[in-house]
Design a protein around this motif. Structure first.
Motif, PDB file in Angstrom:
ATOM      1  N   THR A   6       0.826  -1.210   0.000  1.00  0.00           N
ATOM      2  CA  THR A   6       0.000   0.000   0.000  1.00  0.00           C
ATOM      3  C   THR A   6       0.865   1.266   0.000  1.00  0.00           C
ATOM      4  O   THR A   6       0.412   2.311  -0.447  1.00  0.00           O
ATOM      5  N   ASP A  45     -18.770  -1.970  -4.519  1.00  0.00           N
ATOM      6  CA  ASP A  45     -19.084  -0.802  -3.702  1.00  0.00           C
ATOM      7  C   ASP A  45     -17.996  -0.593  -2.654  1.00  0.00           C
ATOM      8  O   ASP A  45     -17.609  -1.535  -1.961  1.00  0.00           O
ATOM      9  N   GLY A  46     -17.503   0.624  -2.576  1.00  0.00           N
ATOM     10  CA  GLY A  46     -16.480   0.952  -1.588  1.00  0.00           C
ATOM     11  C   GLY A  46     -15.061   0.685  -2.039  1.00  0.00           C
ATOM     12  O   GLY A  46     -14.113   1.099  -1.382  1.00  0.00           O
ATOM     13  N   ASP A  47     -14.869  -0.020  -3.152  1.00  0.00           N
ATOM     14  CA  ASP A  47     -13.525  -0.267  -3.674  1.00  0.00           C
ATOM     15  C   ASP A  47     -12.994   1.002  -4.337  1.00  0.00           C
ATOM     16  O   ASP A  47     -13.767   1.850  -4.791  1.00  0.00           O
ATOM     17  N   GLU A  48     -11.682   1.109  -4.410  1.00  0.00           N
ATOM     18  CA  GLU A  48     -11.044   2.257  -5.035  1.00  0.00           C
ATOM     19  C   GLU A  48      -9.987   1.781  -6.020  1.00  0.00           C
ATOM     20  O   GLU A  48      -9.342   0.760  -5.793  1.00  0.00           O
ATOM     21  N   ARG A  72      -9.353  -2.635  -1.668  1.00  0.00           N
ATOM     22  CA  ARG A  72     -10.585  -2.992  -0.940  1.00  0.00           C
ATOM     23  C   ARG A  72     -10.258  -3.035   0.552  1.00  0.00           C
ATOM     24  O   ARG A  72      -9.342  -3.742   0.963  1.00  0.00           O
ATOM     25  N   ASP A  73     -11.004  -2.264   1.324  1.00  0.00           N
ATOM     26  CA  ASP A  73     -10.788  -2.214   2.770  1.00  0.00           C
ATOM     27  C   ASP A  73      -9.325  -1.899   3.121  1.00  0.00           C
ATOM     28  O   ASP A  73      -8.750  -2.492   4.040  1.00  0.00           O
ATOM     29  N   GLY A  74      -8.722  -1.001   2.340  1.00  0.00           N
ATOM     30  CA  GLY A  74      -7.355  -0.563   2.620  1.00  0.00           C
ATOM     31  C   GLY A  74      -6.263  -1.509   2.178  1.00  0.00           C
ATOM     32  O   GLY A  74      -5.090  -1.281   2.446  1.00  0.00           O
ATOM     33  N   LYS A  75      -6.631  -2.583   1.455  1.00  0.00           N
ATOM     34  CA  LYS A  75      -5.636  -3.561   1.000  1.00  0.00           C
ATOM     35  C   LYS A  75      -5.717  -3.721  -0.515  1.00  0.00           C
ATOM     36  O   LYS A  75      -6.805  -3.719  -1.090  1.00  0.00           O
TER      37      LYS A  75
END
Length: 84
Positions: A6, A45-48, A72-75
């Motif tokens: 990350t 949804d919520g992914d970047e 996803r969820d910071g990973k």
């Protein structure tokens, strides 16, 4: 998929790339765009989607890889390498 820390994430991206690394030519540009679109299709949804680069690249060394990552969820859960 290459394992992308990350710490390598450089900026969030919303749109398909318009300039392509990894060598000249329309074939490479098409390959990068198709890989990016496949990555975007996997996003929920919520992914970047983020651009990434090995920090050594930004210090002027050719240490690759460079590309795009699905976060996803910071990973990082998936990635596309555009340059080695």
């Amino acid at each position: 998929m290459k394992t992308i820390p990350t710490e390598w994430l450089t900026q969030r991206v919303e749109n398909a790339p318009t300039s392509y690394g990894g060598g000249p030519g329309p074939a490479n540009a098409l390959r990068v765009r198709m890989a990016w679109q496949k990555l975007k299709q996997q996003a929920g949804d919520g992914d970047e989607l983020w651009a990434f680069a090995n920090p050594a690249v930004s210090r002027g060394r050719s240490a690759g890889p460079v590309g795009y990552a699905l976060v996803r969820d910071g990973k990082v859960v998936q990635s596309v390498v555009t340059e080695e």
